[in-house]
Design a protein around this motif. Structure first.
Motif, PDB file in Angstrom:
ATOM      1  N   ASN A 140       0.817  -1.209   0.000  1.00 52.77           N
ATOM      2  CA  ASN A 140       0.000   0.000   0.000  1.00 52.77           C
ATOM      3  C   ASN A 140       0.852   1.262   0.000  1.00 52.77           C
ATOM      4  O   ASN A 140       2.014   1.253   0.403  1.00 52.77           O
ATOM      5  CB  ASN A 140      -0.898   0.035   1.235  1.00 52.77           C
ATOM      6  N   THR A 141       0.236   2.370  -0.441  1.00 56.17           N
ATOM      7  CA  THR A 141       0.884   3.674  -0.368  1.00 56.17           C
ATOM      8  C   THR A 141       0.070   4.551   0.576  1.00 56.17           C
ATOM      9  O   THR A 141      -1.154   4.671   0.429  1.00 56.17           O
ATOM     10  CB  THR A 141       0.950   4.328  -1.763  1.00 56.17           C
ATOM     11  N   ASP A 194       1.394   7.746   1.810  1.00 52.42           N
ATOM     12  CA  ASP A 194       1.783   9.156   1.775  1.00 52.42           C
ATOM     13  C   ASP A 194       0.920   9.915   0.768  1.00 52.42           C
ATOM     14  O   ASP A 194       0.839   9.554  -0.415  1.00 52.42           O
ATOM     15  CB  ASP A 194       3.267   9.254   1.372  1.00 52.42           C
ATOM     16  N   GLU A 201       2.616  11.368  -2.356  1.00 51.73           N
ATOM     17  CA  GLU A 201       2.957  10.292  -3.278  1.00 51.73           C
ATOM     18  C   GLU A 201       1.715   9.833  -4.049  1.00 51.73           C
ATOM     19  O   GLU A 201       1.759   9.581  -5.260  1.00 51.73           O
ATOM     20  CB  GLU A 201       3.532   9.131  -2.458  1.00 51.73           C
TER      21      GLU A 201
END
Lengths: 536, 536
Positions: free
Chosen positions: B423-424, B426, B429
């Motif tokens: 997962n991301t 941020d 981002e």
């Protein structure tokens, strides 16, 4: 008669079959705590563990001798050692001569004498309640002995080594801090599991050896040891005598930083989970060096425990289970061993074992019991005879007939140290040692010479240890039988020294090593825990 | 209302008390297989192990929400996912658009289509017996959500964070190869044991938090998962259909060289010991890459197993329990994943789960279920509403309203990969990623945007992992509830797609991490297994 063949264990497993087998073993051990801590790798937050040494295959053992050891012999040995532990006069006569050379023997008698002195002194005698019930968890170790008629000739028909010309001979009897029971239990469960899932169903044609679940005896040693402690706890009672205490509890005394906790902790867990947690028996654990700080002895003899000094409400100790205090250094001036044991002995807790019970474990006692007529001091002749059949010759170094003994068939053992690591097996070394001792040297009292047991030859096994890898070799096994007893001082009107309340077989251990390795120690990486594959 | 205080867990334990506490934890873990293998240290003959990460103290969790998750929600989720797994049309519509970008999704549909093709082809259709019963072991993961009214202000009265303004929000639903159940079981047993023996009886005065055994829910997940497999095995039957086979057995399919065997093996052991070994359920284990070599499919659909090719008598597989086959590389050309799954799917063994059951675990399905009215395709409105209350907003990247979403409250998740590691979190981002994607990029289908769950603040814990030591910090926990189902295709005369035979809650896991760490993975050293300390 027997259906086995000497192609056991098989040496023709495919690499993938063998890989599957040892993967099962490692994974079973990882999941069941059949492990030891890797020394030097415990930090505050983690610890490294590795499997304890085990055999890959269960090792052959005659069924009738396994049954003899667990059904008959152990109950007799239990009875004998209960009675020995109630016979200070005899124990003193046998072991006191060692006090000058053996600090541990001296320390134990010092404790005994000081306890007697305080009990009979005016200021405490009227208050201290003396505990009349005592507990013991024993382990009698045997090896198979092939007697005089067996030939060492390798060309002999292999079948001859498994004839009925085989008997059990006692290696040693331990009455203090007996170890190995938990590991043995786990490894026996593992071999049974492997049999159940067919891992040993060799498809090859050249062996008729088929291990079935009934070939492998059940091992419930963890539960067995716990059950003896539970009985002792019930005997003491759930209600504390001291009104300040919250409850009564078993206290297990252990050495600090033991990398072999997998042989201790399961007994605690079994007691906390007693009767499937319907009747938990509080059990605490205290390291040797913390005993004086964490316990107090009340004037009436209750032993009160505060694991942490800040605790307001103490726990009253019902049973003291010793898994420390067997090494001489634990009694030196820096370790307060004598003070520790005096406090514990003076308490009304049931000791497993008492100081006299501890003294019975000295190897000199084992030697003294082999002298003609000695066993009959405590046992009926028929019982004494059964026990005597398990003895090999044991000589004192100060005995007069020592030069007549064929020394190359003997092992030199110190009288007071535990385990096989302190023995001398090399006959030249033994001869040199004896010849250099002046005839009246006190050191002569510090050793015994024990006849080497003639194990059957051509028994093979595959050992797996973290230190030495997988080794296939000729092997020899040792069966340890765990006994559990509860007894009390006899009443004055009785003639006996001892009333046996409980006398049970609580389990067994089975260890196997390469035949040319002298030491059996598993934790040092020599021996391996094993399960007897009962045949015949 | 609640009796807890926010001085929990205590930070004023004496060093010796804290040392005792973590020694208990390490020793319990060592003795109960609460361990992972140290990567790179397994040899033929040994293996190094270390404790899996755990919390030192159980972590606070509202009792009513634990009960809601385990008593009510899971049965509804189970029903929903059984029905989803019987609805290929809907699943295809939702997930087939991912086939171009997601090799795993494509592989699963290829398997499904090939199985359908072979079943309907003339040469096999008359022979292959189709299994109409299917099994599922699911895990629905939740975090606590404090809703819109909660303030992040640190000066807030701490009590406010534990008001009734808290709910469960689903993190994800897993229907394939759900892990963590065995570890969770062992760690929960450990915390219960520590409570029982009084290790958490803090003598300090400044906390009224008292953990009692009833504060900690029982965890029987190992037995629970095994019981679902046992039911499936009974449904298949003990007697093989194929006359060459010796018996029927559960087959657990695993990845090679798994360092996390302590989360797999206990299920095998539980089945072999089923009903205290009175009714053992044969269970075998096969690594993914060995399936084609070690199994054969008979013309009538029995899946026959020979662990070693030399074995003469095969075993007939009753139940296929998948603990491998969830990573894209397992389906690439070198790993024969499609061939493997086709063979397994074509067999008459009960699959846990079937290929359609597997497809339901794709995150895109989770997103599609959040759209208005969708749940009502399978569930009555009252049930749908209960489930919908556990949803947070989830958006597709290709949806039209994406710009209206506050991206800094969202997590970017790939639709087809398991676990939190991909997962991301941020927001910058995420924004960059989205803005650089052309509007019609197929990659837009490969991700979903999920609203961040607002966990309660000011909850503290002490984590202990081998990689990062002992860490005291603000924490957040995740509750996973294990469901187990057995269902069959509906008969033609029935309107439903599915007849649910068994619908149960089989266990739970509870994991805790530092609040500013994004990943929950325990085996990577971030999260820790834990036990909910139920309050309120």
């Amino acid at each position: 008669m027997n259906t086995y063949s000497y192609a056991y264990p098989p040496d023709n497993l495919s690499p993938s079959h063998f890989h599957t087998l040892i993967t099962h073993i490692k994974d079973y051990q990882a999941n069941h705590g059949s492990l030891i801590k890797v020394i030097g790798h415990e930090t505050q937050h983690s610890v490294l563990l590795q499997p304890v040494g085990t055999t890959v295959f269960p090792s052959l053992f005659p069924r009738r001798l396994f049954q003899q050891a667990t059904d008959d012999l152990q109950l007799l040995y239990n009875e004998l050692y209960c009675k020995l532990a109630q016979d200070p006069e005899w124990l003193y006569a046998v072991t006191a001569p060692l006090r000058k050379t053996e600090p541990l023997v001296d320390a134990l008698w010092c404790v005994y004498e000081e306890v007697q002195r305080r009990r009979s002194s005016n200021d405490t005698a009227q208050c201290l309640v003396e505990q009349k019930v005592h507990a013991g968890i024993f382990r009698s170790d045997y090896m198979l002995h092939t007697g005089q008629h067996e030939s060492d000739d390798d060309d002999d028909d292999e079948d001859q080594i498994w004839t009925r010309n085989m008997s059990l001979k006692q290696v040693e009897f331990n009455s203090y801090s007996c170890a190995g029971g938990c590991h043995a239990n786990k490894v026996a469960n593992m071999h049974r599991h492997l049999v159940q899932r067919g891992v040993y169903d060799f498809s090859s044609e050249n062996t008729s050896t088929k291990i079935t679940p009934s070939s492998l005896p059940q091992n419930n040693t963890i539960q067995g040891i716990a059950s003896l402690l539970a009985s002792a706890h019930r005997t003491y009672g759930n209600r504390p005598y001291n009104s300040a205490a919250s409850c009564t509890a078993v206290l297990m005394i252990v050495q600090p930083n033991n990398f072999n906790i997998a042989d201790e902790r399961p007994i605690e867990y079994a007691l906390w989970n007693w009767e499937d947690n319907n009747n938990p028996i509080p059990t605490y654990r205290l390291e040797w060096q913390d005993i004086l700080r964490s316990t107090t002895l009340t004037p009436t003899g209750e032993l009160l425990l505060r694991i942490h000094p800040s605790e307001k409400t103490p726990i009253e100790v019902s049973v003291i289970y010793h898994r420390a205090g067997y090494e001489p250094h634990e009694y030196d001036d820096n370790h307060y061993g004598k003070e520790i044991r005096i406090r514990l002995e003076l308490s009304r807790a049931i000791k497993c074992p008492s100081i006299l019970g501890h003294i019975t474990t000295i190897k000199k006692v084992q030697q003294a019991l082999t002298a003609p007529g000695v066993l009959e001091r405590w046992l009926a002749p028929s019982k004494a005879s059964v026990i005597r059949d398990t003895f090999v010759n044991i000589d004192a170094l100060d005995s007069e007939n020592i030069s007549s003994v064929a020394k190359d068939q003997y092992i030199l053992k110190p009288v007071s140290l535990e385990g096989g690591g302190h023995n001398t097996y090399d006959s030249a070394e033994i001869r040199n040692f004896i010849s250099e001792l002046p005839p009246n040297s006190p050191l002569r009292k510090a050793y015994i010479l024990m006849e080497r047991i003639q194990s059957p030859r051509n028994v093979y096994g595959v050992l797996m240890t973290s230190s030495r890898g997988v080794v296939a070799d000729e092997v020899v096994s040792e069966l340890g039988v765990f006994g559990g007893c509860l007894w009390s001082d006899a009443r004055k009107e009785e003639n006996n020294s001892c009333r046996v309340i409980e006398n049970r077989v609580v389990g067994w251990s089975f260890k196997t090593k390469e035949i040319d390795v002298d030491e059996m120690s598993v934790v040092k990486g020599y021996g391996c825990f094993d399960t007897p594959f009962l045949i015949g």
